[in-house]
Design a protein around this motif. Structure first.
Motif, mmCIF file in Angstrom:
data_model
loop_
_atom_site.group_PDB
_atom_site.id
_atom_site.type_symbol
_atom_site.label_atom_id
_atom_site.label_comp_id
_atom_site.label_asym_id
_atom_site.label_seq_id
_atom_site.Cartn_x
_atom_site.Cartn_y
_atom_site.Cartn_z
ATOM 1 N N ALA A 193 3.345 10.562 -6.729
ATOM 2 C CA ALA A 193 4.408 11.010 -7.625
ATOM 3 C C ALA A 193 3.891 11.195 -9.053
ATOM 4 N N GLY A 194 2.590 10.959 -9.242
ATOM 5 C CA GLY A 194 2.002 11.163 -10.566
ATOM 6 C C GLY A 194 2.223 10.010 -11.520
ATOM 7 N N ARG A 195 2.416 8.797 -10.989
ATOM 8 C CA ARG A 195 2.650 7.627 -11.839
ATOM 9 C C ARG A 195 1.549 6.576 -11.627
ATOM 10 N N PRO A 196 0.308 6.892 -11.989
ATOM 11 C CA PRO A 196 -0.779 5.935 -11.755
ATOM 12 C C PRO A 196 -0.678 4.678 -12.606
ATOM 13 N N GLU A 197 0.095 4.722 -13.672
ATOM 14 C CA GLU A 197 0.226 3.551 -14.549
ATOM 15 C C GLU A 197 1.316 2.593 -14.073
ATOM 16 N N ALA A 198 2.079 2.973 -13.057
ATOM 17 C CA ALA A 198 3.173 2.143 -12.555
ATOM 18 C C ALA A 198 2.634 0.852 -11.924
ATOM 19 N N PRO A 199 3.370 -0.242 -12.058
ATOM 20 C CA PRO A 199 2.946 -1.509 -11.452
ATOM 21 C C PRO A 199 2.670 -1.394 -9.951
ATOM 22 N N GLU A 200 3.447 -0.563 -9.266
ATOM 23 C CA GLU A 200 3.257 -0.408 -7.817
ATOM 24 C C GLU A 200 1.893 0.184 -7.491
ATOM 25 N N ALA A 201 1.400 1.060 -8.347
ATOM 26 C CA ALA A 201 0.103 1.690 -8.119
ATOM 27 C C ALA A 201 -1.038 0.704 -8.341
ATOM 28 N N ARG A 202 -0.839 -0.246 -9.216
ATOM 29 C CA ARG A 202 -1.889 -1.194 -9.568
ATOM 30 C C ARG A 202 -1.862 -2.469 -8.739
ATOM 31 N N LEU A 262 0.825 -1.214 0.000
ATOM 32 C CA LEU A 262 0.000 0.000 0.000
ATOM 33 C C LEU A 262 0.858 1.264 0.000
ATOM 34 N N ASP A 263 1.941 1.269 0.777
ATOM 35 C CA ASP A 263 2.835 2.429 0.804
ATOM 36 C C ASP A 263 3.449 2.687 -0.566
ATOM 37 N N ALA A 264 3.863 1.611 -1.241
ATOM 38 C CA ALA A 264 4.449 1.759 -2.577
ATOM 39 C C ALA A 264 3.414 2.310 -3.559
ATOM 40 N N ALA A 265 2.167 1.868 -3.428
ATOM 41 C CA ALA A 265 1.101 2.361 -4.309
ATOM 42 C C ALA A 265 0.849 3.842 -4.068
ATOM 43 N N VAL A 266 0.764 4.239 -2.807
ATOM 44 C CA VAL A 266 0.536 5.648 -2.476
ATOM 45 C C VAL A 266 1.681 6.513 -2.990
#
Length: 131
Positions: free
Chosen positions: A84-93, A75-79
């Motif tokens: 940081a403005g990277r909603p497409e990053a694997p961490e966000a998903r 969850l921390d990595a997703a937040v």
């Protein structure tokens, strides 16, 4: 009975039945080897299966539900990725993808434990003879 805002709440009898069902679900998930707990009762605030009971009488989509909670690290990595403005990053998903992938496992366990009704059991979620 209604709450302070006028929403109808389940009766004490219904809440007791929901609590008993939630306890059975947690037990079944634990027997299957999954970390599981009831939300707000024995909740260790870590990743695993979370079983919720809904006190609402009208608006609840499910009186008792189970879902997967991601770990704090995930969850921390997703937040961090989202802020940081990277909603497409694997961490966000990742939290959502983990939840989607675990959903069928949670359903299979609850079907095999005979905790889901016949309507759900007739859908092809669990292969014949799998339980």
């Amino acid at each position: 009975m209604t709450d302070d805002f006028g929403f109808f709440r389940a009766s004490e009898e219904d809440l007791a039945a929901r609590t008993a069902l939630a306890d059975q679900a947690v037990s079944a998930l634990r027997r299957a080897g999954l970390p599981a707990w009831r939300e707000g009762v024995d909740d260790p605030a870590t990743s695993g299966a979370v079983v919720r009971t809904e006190p609402d009488a009208e608006l609840a989509s499910a009186a008792v539900s189970a879902s997967r909670r991601a770990s704090d690290d995930v969850l921390d990595a997703a937040v961090e990725s989202l802020t940081a403005g990277r909603p497409e990053a694997p961490e966000a998903r990742r939290p959502g993808l983990e939840g989607l992938r675990m959903r069928s496992t949670l359903i299979e366990v609850l079907i095999c434990a005979d905790l889901l009704d016949e309507l759900v059991r007739t859908r092809p979620l669990v292969a014949p003879g799998h339980c």
